[in-house]
Scaffold this active site. Structure first.
Site, PDB file in Angstrom:
ATOM      1  N   GLY A   1      -4.438  -2.893   4.938  1.00 20.03           N
ATOM      2  CA  GLY A   1      -2.492  -3.540   5.314  1.00 20.03           C
ATOM      3  C   GLY A   1      -2.825  -5.231   6.440  1.00 20.03           C
TER       4      GLY A   1
ATOM      5  N   LEU B   1      -2.149  -8.065   4.758  1.00 22.85           N
ATOM      6  CA  LEU B   1      -1.495  -9.005   5.599  1.00 22.85           C
ATOM      7  C   LEU B   1       0.176  -8.575   5.823  1.00 22.85           C
ATOM      8  CD1 LEU B   1      -1.161  -9.704   1.292  1.00 22.85           C
ATOM      9  CD2 LEU B   1      -2.306 -11.010   3.150  1.00 22.85           C
TER      10      LEU B   1
ATOM     11  N   ASP C   1      -5.173  -5.536   1.005  1.00 22.83           N
ATOM     12  CA  ASP C   1      -4.329  -5.162   0.906  1.00 22.83           C
ATOM     13  C   ASP C   1      -3.915  -5.005  -0.459  1.00 22.83           C
ATOM     14  OD1 ASP C   1      -1.018  -6.039   3.374  1.00 22.83           O
ATOM     15  OD2 ASP C   1      -0.734  -5.684   0.949  1.00 22.83           O
TER      16      ASP C   1
ATOM     17  N   ARG D   1      -0.979  -6.209  -1.720  1.00 25.87           N
ATOM     18  CA  ARG D   1      -0.219  -7.579  -2.239  1.00 25.87           C
ATOM     19  C   ARG D   1      -1.703  -8.210  -2.838  1.00 25.87           C
ATOM     20  NH1 ARG D   1       3.316  -9.705   2.106  1.00 25.87           N
ATOM     21  NH2 ARG D   1       2.672  -7.910   3.291  1.00 25.87           N
TER      22      ARG D   1
ATOM     23  N   TYR E   1       7.717   9.044   7.619  1.00 27.36           N
ATOM     24  CA  TYR E   1       7.564   8.153   8.102  1.00 27.36           C
ATOM     25  C   TYR E   1       6.238   9.257   8.877  1.00 27.36           C
ATOM     26  CZ  TYR E   1       5.856   4.311  10.810  1.00 27.36           C
ATOM     27  OH  TYR E   1       5.104   3.420  12.025  1.00 27.36           O
TER      28      TYR E   1
HETATM   29  N1  LIG Z   1       5.157  -3.125  13.206  1.00 25.35           N
HETATM   30  C1  LIG Z   1       5.895  -2.861  14.595  1.00 25.35           C
HETATM   31  O1  LIG Z   1       6.578  -2.193  15.198  1.00 25.35           O
HETATM   32  C2  LIG Z   1       4.773  -1.155  14.015  1.00 25.35           C
HETATM   33  C3  LIG Z   1       4.845   0.060  15.101  1.00 25.35           C
HETATM   34  C4  LIG Z   1       4.367   1.270  15.203  1.00 25.35           C
HETATM   35  C5  LIG Z   1       3.208   1.519  14.696  1.00 25.35           C
HETATM   36  N2  LIG Z   1       3.362   0.495  13.519  1.00 25.35           N
HETATM   37  C6  LIG Z   1       2.039   1.101  13.077  1.00 25.35           C
HETATM   38  O2  LIG Z   1       1.154  -0.158  12.808  1.00 25.35           O
HETATM   39  C7  LIG Z   1       0.624   0.088  11.232  1.00 25.35           C
HETATM   40  C8  LIG Z   1       0.559  -2.107  10.754  1.00 25.35           C
HETATM   41  O3  LIG Z   1       2.694  -2.244  11.259  1.00 25.35           O
HETATM   42  P1  LIG Z   1       2.949  -3.505  10.529  1.00 25.35           P
HETATM   43  O4  LIG Z   1       3.872  -3.114  11.097  1.00 25.35           O
HETATM   44  O5  LIG Z   1       1.630  -4.291   9.772  1.00 25.35           O
HETATM   45  O6  LIG Z   1       3.566  -3.114   8.751  1.00 25.35           O
HETATM   46  P2  LIG Z   1       3.874  -3.743   7.603  1.00 25.35           P
HETATM   47  O7  LIG Z   1       4.386  -2.755   7.108  1.00 25.35           O
HETATM   48  O8  LIG Z   1       4.098  -4.684   8.131  1.00 25.35           O
HETATM   49  O9  LIG Z   1       2.671  -4.126   7.128  1.00 25.35           O
HETATM   50  C9  LIG Z   1       1.669  -2.752   6.249  1.00 25.35           C
HETATM   51  C10 LIG Z   1       0.704  -3.608   4.914  1.00 25.35           C
HETATM   52  O10 LIG Z   1       0.329  -2.122   4.676  1.00 25.35           O
HETATM   53  C11 LIG Z   1       0.648  -2.515   3.083  1.00 25.35           C
HETATM   54  N3  LIG Z   1       0.103  -1.916   1.966  1.00 25.35           N
HETATM   55  C12 LIG Z   1       1.610  -0.757   1.933  1.00 25.35           C
HETATM   56  N4  LIG Z   1       1.001   0.129   0.241  1.00 25.35           N
HETATM   57  C13 LIG Z   1      -0.448  -0.766   0.876  1.00 25.35           C
HETATM   58  C14 LIG Z   1      -1.296   0.087   0.023  1.00 25.35           C
HETATM   59  N5  LIG Z   1      -1.111   1.318  -1.103  1.00 25.35           N
HETATM   60  N6  LIG Z   1      -2.652   0.214  -0.671  1.00 25.35           N
HETATM   61  C15 LIG Z   1      -3.080  -0.724   0.833  1.00 25.35           C
HETATM   62  N7  LIG Z   1      -2.296  -1.433   1.737  1.00 25.35           N
HETATM   63  C16 LIG Z   1      -0.830  -1.508   0.993  1.00 25.35           C
HETATM   64  C17 LIG Z   1       1.816  -3.935   2.733  1.00 25.35           C
HETATM   65  O11 LIG Z   1       0.752  -4.829   1.970  1.00 25.35           O
HETATM   66  C18 LIG Z   1       1.803  -4.523   3.818  1.00 25.35           C
HETATM   67  O12 LIG Z   1       1.016  -5.481   3.421  1.00 25.35           O
HETATM   68  C19 LIG Z   1       1.228   1.029  10.296  1.00 25.35           C
HETATM   69  O13 LIG Z   1       0.254   2.147  10.786  1.00 25.35           O
HETATM   70  C20 LIG Z   1       2.161   1.293  11.530  1.00 25.35           C
HETATM   71  O14 LIG Z   1       3.013   2.693  11.068  1.00 25.35           O
HETATM   72  C21 LIG Z   1       3.806  -0.119  14.060  1.00 25.35           C
END
Ligand SMILES: NC(=O)c1ccc[n+]([C@@H]2O[C@H](COP(=O)([O-])OP(=O)(O)OC[C@H]3O[C@@H](n4cnc5c(N)ncnc54)[C@H](O)[C@@H]3O)[C@@H](O)[C@H]2O)c1
Length: 316
Positions: free
Chosen positions: A8, A10, A34, A36, A141
């Site tokens: 993930g 990207l 990723d 994507r 989620y």
């Molecule tokens: N951003 C926040 O505010 C936040 C808060 C709490 C927890 N998190 C956790 O941090 C982690 C990263 O979050 P983020 O904000 O970067 O999320 P994001 O949605 O920006 O990025 C997630 C990435 O996962 C990729 N993805 C989706 N399905 C996929 C698959 N089947 N195989 C491979 N890649 C796949 C997407 O293309 C995307 O680039 C996650 O586990 C999220 O739960 C984020």
């Protein structure tokens, strides 16, 4: 030699995490992946296409790239998860199971898995929410992330896999836009202010949520990665956070810089999600076990966000 796979990579956090890991350990130590394809391939880091629901390909990528450690960032976040719960289940639950299982088989050293305040629910104490408490979320989620926390514990205890993680609050950042979480407003509001546009907020003005700035989020994750294993009494149940605010409070801070900035409130389904999440977090496990202390208070965050967004959006 350490060779880290970021899944993930990207996404909002993965993009900046990969850059930080490569600055720390060297470009050849980081492989980004990723589902994507990147918009542009800048050749700085090796990119491999990887869908975490495909366990055969995970196994292949781990072997072919001689991976020693994994940062598993691939996920479907809260708002997207409510729109497509089946996809959230496949990516967050099956995907995390696949990563843990293939990591175990490949003898990976450390697997890092971020969790979230989304694991909490309406029955959890909302103020100063403890690290260990009731986990009965009402979103897909949250359900899949509780599942990931329990899977991580299982793999640690049954197979001695070194799995580590923490529960992020909303993450504020300026480089890569957030995908579709419930705390995204805390980023969008800055983009609107700097571009001198009015902002329509999808949460009620008095909804407090815990948050932190991206540099602190990256530090938290990397410090945890580097911590001595014997100091870590817990697995993923480490709350981290820097501050809490409501939309009205962050709006007030931004208006100190942009006095003409206007906000309106039109709560949607994300209000219902936010109301089941903590208003503030008790973070003492992270402090005790790996000495985590955030460096950015709210004022420093606001100043840094505005300075960087002005540079990116106006002066480019
Ligand atoms: N951003 C926040 O505010 C936040 C808060 C709490 C927890 N998190 C956790 O941090 C982690 C990263 O979050 P983020 O904000 O970067 O999320 P994001 O949605 O920006 O990025 C997630 C990435 O996962 C990729 N993805 C989706 N399905 C996929 C698959 N089947 N195989 C491979 N890649 C796949 C997407 O293309 C995307 O680039 C996650 O586990 C999220 O739960 C984020």
């Amino acid at each position: 030699m350490t060779r880290i796979l970021v899944t993930g990579a990207l996404g909002q956090i993965g993009t900046e995490l990969a850059a930080e890991l490569s600055a720390r350990y060297g470009k050849s130590s980081v492989v980004i992946s990723d589902v994507r394809k990147p918009d542009e391939v800048d050749g700085k880091l090796k990119f491999v296409s990887l869908d975490v629901t495909d366990s055969e390909n995970i196994a292949k990528v781990l072997v072919e790239n001689e991976i020693t450690d994994i940062f598993h960032m691939a996920a479907i976040l809260s708002a997207s998860g409510e729109k497509n719960p089946a996809l959230a289940y496949r990516v967050n639950s099956d995907g995390t199971f696949n990563i843990l299982e293939e990591a175990r088989k490949a003898g990976i050293n450390r697997v890092m898995i971020p969790s979230t305040i989304g694991v909490f629910g309406p029955e959890t104490p909302r103020i100063n929410t403890p690290d260990i408490t009731v986990l009965r979320p009402t979103t897909m989620y949250g359900i899949t992330k509780v599942n990931a926390e329990l899977l991580a514990l299982y793999y640690r205890d049954k197979f001695d896999l070194d799995v580590r993680g923490l529960r992020f609050p909303g993450i504020i950042s300026y480089l890569t836009p957030p995908s579709a979480g419930t705390t995204d407003y805390a980023v969008d509001i800055f983009y609107h202010a700097v571009q001198e546009k009015d902002y329509k907020c999808y949460l009620k003005k008095d909804t407090p949520l815990p948050m932190m700035y991206m540099p602190d989020a990256l530090n938290a994750l990397i410090q945890l990665f580097e911590a001595k294993r014997e100091n870590l009494r817990h697995c993923l149940e480490y709350n981290v956070s820097a501050y809490s605010f409501t939309p009205e409070e962050i709006y007030g801070k931004i208006r100190e810089v942009y006095p003409d900035f206007r906000i309106t409130y039109e709560p949607d389904f994300r209000q219902n999600i936010a109301e089941t999440w903590p208003a503030s977090l008790d973070t003492h496990f992270a402090k005790e076990d790996w000495n985590f202390t955030p460096q950015y208070d709210l004022k420093r965050t606001v100043d840094d966000m505005i300075m960087n967004l002005k540079r990116i959006l106006i002066h480019q």
